[in-house]
Scaffold this motif. Structure first.
Motif, PDB file in Angstrom:
ATOM      1  N   ARG A  54       0.810  -1.225   0.000  1.00 42.61           N
ATOM      2  CA  ARG A  54       0.000   0.000   0.000  1.00 42.61           C
ATOM      3  C   ARG A  54       0.838   1.268   0.000  1.00 42.61           C
ATOM      4  O   ARG A  54       0.443   2.286  -0.552  1.00 42.61           O
ATOM      5  CB  ARG A  54      -0.963  -0.002   1.194  1.00 42.61           C
ATOM      6  CG  ARG A  54      -2.066  -1.036   0.987  1.00 42.61           C
ATOM      7  CD  ARG A  54      -3.178  -0.954   1.988  1.00 42.61           C
ATOM      8  NE  ARG A  54      -2.727  -1.212   3.329  1.00 42.61           N
ATOM      9  CZ  ARG A  54      -2.848  -0.349   4.304  1.00 42.61           C
ATOM     10  NH1 ARG A  54      -3.396   0.826   4.108  1.00 42.61           N
ATOM     11  NH2 ARG A  54      -2.410  -0.645   5.505  1.00 42.61           N
ATOM     12  N   TYR A  55       2.014   1.208   0.639  1.00 44.14           N
ATOM     13  CA  TYR A  55       2.825   2.426   0.743  1.00 44.14           C
ATOM     14  C   TYR A  55       4.033   2.432  -0.190  1.00 44.14           C
ATOM     15  O   TYR A  55       4.998   3.145   0.052  1.00 44.14           O
ATOM     16  CB  TYR A  55       3.245   2.646   2.198  1.00 44.14           C
ATOM     17  CG  TYR A  55       2.047   2.802   3.127  1.00 44.14           C
ATOM     18  CD1 TYR A  55       1.230   3.934   3.036  1.00 44.14           C
ATOM     19  CD2 TYR A  55       1.705   1.818   4.041  1.00 44.14           C
ATOM     20  CE1 TYR A  55       0.116   4.065   3.849  1.00 44.14           C
ATOM     21  CE2 TYR A  55       0.590   1.944   4.862  1.00 44.14           C
ATOM     22  CZ  TYR A  55      -0.198   3.071   4.767  1.00 44.14           C
ATOM     23  OH  TYR A  55      -1.293   3.205   5.559  1.00 44.14           O
TER      24      TYR A  55
ATOM     25  N   ASP B   2      10.706  -2.398   1.750  1.00 44.21           N
ATOM     26  CA  ASP B   2      10.152  -1.857   0.504  1.00 44.21           C
ATOM     27  C   ASP B   2      10.931  -0.624   0.080  1.00 44.21           C
ATOM     28  O   ASP B   2      11.708  -0.073   0.865  1.00 44.21           O
ATOM     29  CB  ASP B   2       8.660  -1.532   0.683  1.00 44.21           C
ATOM     30  CG  ASP B   2       8.402  -0.443   1.711  1.00 44.21           C
ATOM     31  OD1 ASP B   2       8.951   0.677   1.563  1.00 44.21           O
ATOM     32  OD2 ASP B   2       7.645  -0.685   2.676  1.00 44.21           O
TER      33      ASP B   2
ATOM     34  N   SER C 192      -3.986   6.512   4.184  1.00 46.94           N
ATOM     35  CA  SER C 192      -4.205   5.222   4.823  1.00 46.94           C
ATOM     36  C   SER C 192      -5.644   4.747   4.584  1.00 46.94           C
ATOM     37  O   SER C 192      -5.885   3.600   4.220  1.00 46.94           O
ATOM     38  CB  SER C 192      -3.922   5.331   6.308  1.00 46.94           C
ATOM     39  OG  SER C 192      -4.368   4.189   6.979  1.00 46.94           O
TER      40      SER C 192
ATOM     41  N   GLY D 250      -5.537   1.352  10.513  1.00 45.73           N
ATOM     42  CA  GLY D 250      -4.754   2.053  11.517  1.00 45.73           C
ATOM     43  C   GLY D 250      -4.359   1.155  12.680  1.00 45.73           C
ATOM     44  O   GLY D 250      -3.780   1.601  13.665  1.00 45.73           O
TER      45      GLY D 250
ATOM     46  N   LEU E  20      -0.012  -2.173  12.569  1.00 42.78           N
ATOM     47  CA  LEU E  20       1.275  -2.262  13.265  1.00 42.78           C
ATOM     48  C   LEU E  20       1.106  -2.499  14.764  1.00 42.78           C
ATOM     49  O   LEU E  20       1.978  -3.083  15.400  1.00 42.78           O
ATOM     50  CB  LEU E  20       2.116  -1.013  12.996  1.00 42.78           C
ATOM     51  CG  LEU E  20       2.659  -0.899  11.566  1.00 42.78           C
ATOM     52  CD1 LEU E  20       3.463   0.384  11.391  1.00 42.78           C
ATOM     53  CD2 LEU E  20       3.512  -2.100  11.195  1.00 42.78           C
TER      54      LEU E  20
HETATM   55  P1  ADP Z   1      -2.696   1.626   8.440  1.00 40.89           P
HETATM   56  O1  ADP Z   1      -3.899   0.811   8.380  1.00 40.89           O
HETATM   57  O2  ADP Z   1      -2.968   3.089   8.527  1.00 40.89           O
HETATM   58  O3  ADP Z   1      -1.691   1.263   7.411  1.00 40.89           O
HETATM   59  P2  ADP Z   1      -0.766   0.566  10.340  1.00 40.89           P
HETATM   60  O4  ADP Z   1      -0.838   0.435  11.814  1.00 40.89           O
HETATM   61  O5  ADP Z   1      -0.543  -0.685   9.560  1.00 40.89           O
HETATM   62  O6  ADP Z   1      -2.095   1.286   9.896  1.00 40.89           O
HETATM   63  O7  ADP Z   1       0.386   1.602   9.977  1.00 40.89           O
HETATM   64  C1  ADP Z   1       0.431   2.851  10.650  1.00 40.89           C
HETATM   65  C2  ADP Z   1       1.023   3.920   9.765  1.00 40.89           C
HETATM   66  O8  ADP Z   1       2.405   3.624   9.516  1.00 40.89           O
HETATM   67  C3  ADP Z   1       0.410   3.996   8.369  1.00 40.89           C
HETATM   68  O9  ADP Z   1      -0.756   4.795   8.361  1.00 40.89           O
HETATM   69  C4  ADP Z   1       1.539   4.601   7.567  1.00 40.89           C
HETATM   70  O10 ADP Z   1       1.528   6.006   7.732  1.00 40.89           O
HETATM   71  C5  ADP Z   1       2.785   4.060   8.230  1.00 40.89           C
HETATM   72  N1  ADP Z   1       3.326   2.866   7.517  1.00 40.89           N
HETATM   73  C6  ADP Z   1       3.145   1.561   7.824  1.00 40.89           C
HETATM   74  N2  ADP Z   1       3.816   0.757   6.984  1.00 40.89           N
HETATM   75  C7  ADP Z   1       4.468   1.574   6.114  1.00 40.89           C
HETATM   76  C8  ADP Z   1       5.351   1.355   5.000  1.00 40.89           C
HETATM   77  N3  ADP Z   1       5.712   0.124   4.603  1.00 40.89           N
HETATM   78  N4  ADP Z   1       5.822   2.466   4.350  1.00 40.89           N
HETATM   79  C9  ADP Z   1       5.481   3.708   4.740  1.00 40.89           C
HETATM   80  N5  ADP Z   1       4.648   3.973   5.781  1.00 40.89           N
HETATM   81  C10 ADP Z   1       4.149   2.928   6.465  1.00 40.89           C
END
Ligand code: ADP
Length: 272
Positions: free
Chosen positions: A168-169, A193, A218, A225, A228
């Motif tokens: 996604r990112y 990534d 997101s 959200g 992680l």
């Molecule tokens: P979300 O559902 O918003 O992705 P997460 O808890 O998985 O929630 O991630 C929290 C935030 O961390 C994301 O909103 C994003 O801003 C950042 N993030 C997570 N993984 C990545 C990644 N691989 N690259 C860039 N930003 C990331």
């Protein structure tokens, strides 16, 4: 006495006092703990109660998408929106339930050797399907015969969250490298990534529930959200830790670090 020696849970802190003295501050955290348990139960109960109505709403929305939208195309965009939002709420409720299960349990419940190379292979295939026409290159390099003693369902969910975040990112066509290897200090599952990355000031907060660097992005990419936060709980329950390294515009690397006690070797690999 240490907090464990007393009946009441105490939170202790040493603070400087005068020139060369220290003051021991002890705080009774019974009430805080009770409130935390209440919060947890409340979230779990609400999520549970929302599950059934949401399944019904989503089912009906899907039916409408097929039939009503076909009969009367002017409804198509609204029905689509209804279905997508119902799906998003379902995902949110699933994640909330998962998180509250993880928060209440101590260590990972079911513990058995999980064949990580096979699991990662499967999850990479799923991530390729998720990427679809966005054409990410997803490469796996896994040390054979190294397994984790743990809960497969939890590991699956944690790694799948890392992979879906990477997809996604990371802009279309980007590269995602997944690695798995062990050394004398433990074993490492890495998802790297070359995507948008995370500015330094956000790094320490990424694993908080609902913390997002860019909320709009997101949401638009289907995030809840909570990904992680789930990852962090899962690895903690396996006695390990989550390491995050990231550079804006360069990419991010998330590493699950497992302690030696959580790593097992298959006989063939061990004797090789
Ligand atoms: P979300 O559902 O918003 O992705 P997460 O808890 O998985 O929630 O991630 C929290 C935030 O961390 C994301 O909103 C994003 O801003 C950042 N993030 C997570 N993984 C990545 C990644 N691989 N690259 C860039 N930003 C990331």
């Amino acid at each position: 006495p240490s907090p464990a020696d007393t009946e009441t849970p105490l939170e202790m802190r040493l603070v400087p006092y005068g020139r060369d003295q220290r003051l021991l501050l002890a705080r009774d955290v019974t009430r805080t703990q009770r409130l935390e348990t209440m919060r947890r139960d409340f979230v779990a109960n609400v999520s549970h109660e929302l599950k059934t109505p949401l399944t019904v709403i989503y089912g009906v929305a899907e039916e409408m998408a097929e039939e009503l939208a076909e009969a009367d195309p002017q409804w198509a965009p609204s029905v689509q929106l209804l279905r997508d939002q119902a799906r998003r709420m379902q995902r949110l409720v699933q994640d909330l339930l998962m998180l509250s299960r993880l928060e209440t349990g101590g260590v990972a419940a079911e513990r058995q050797p999980v064949a990580m190379p096979a699991l990662l292979d499967e999850l990479c295939a799923e991530a390729r399907a998720l990427s679809g026409e966005r054409g990410h290159r997803i490469e796996l390099e896994a040390q054979p015969g190294v397994n984790v003693l743990g809960a497969e369902s939890e590991l699956r969910s944690a790694i799948s969250n890392l992979l879906s975040n990477a997809v996604r990112y990371t802009p279309d066509g980007g590269t995602i490298r997944v690695g798995w290897h062990a050394d004398g200090h433990g074993a490492y599952c890495r998802v790297a990534d070359d995507g948008i990355g995370v500015p330094r000031e956000h790094l320490s907060r990424l694993t908080e529930r609902f913390y997002r660097v860019d909320k709009a992005r997101s949401n638009a990419t289907g995030g809840t959200g909570l990904g992680l936060a789930i990852v962090k709980h899962v690895i903690n329950r396996h006695g390990g830790r989550l390491e995050i390294a990231s550079e804006p515009e360069q990419g991010s690397t998330f590493t699950l670090v497992f302690p030696p006690e959580a790593v097992t070797y298959e006989a063939a690999a061990a004797s090789a």
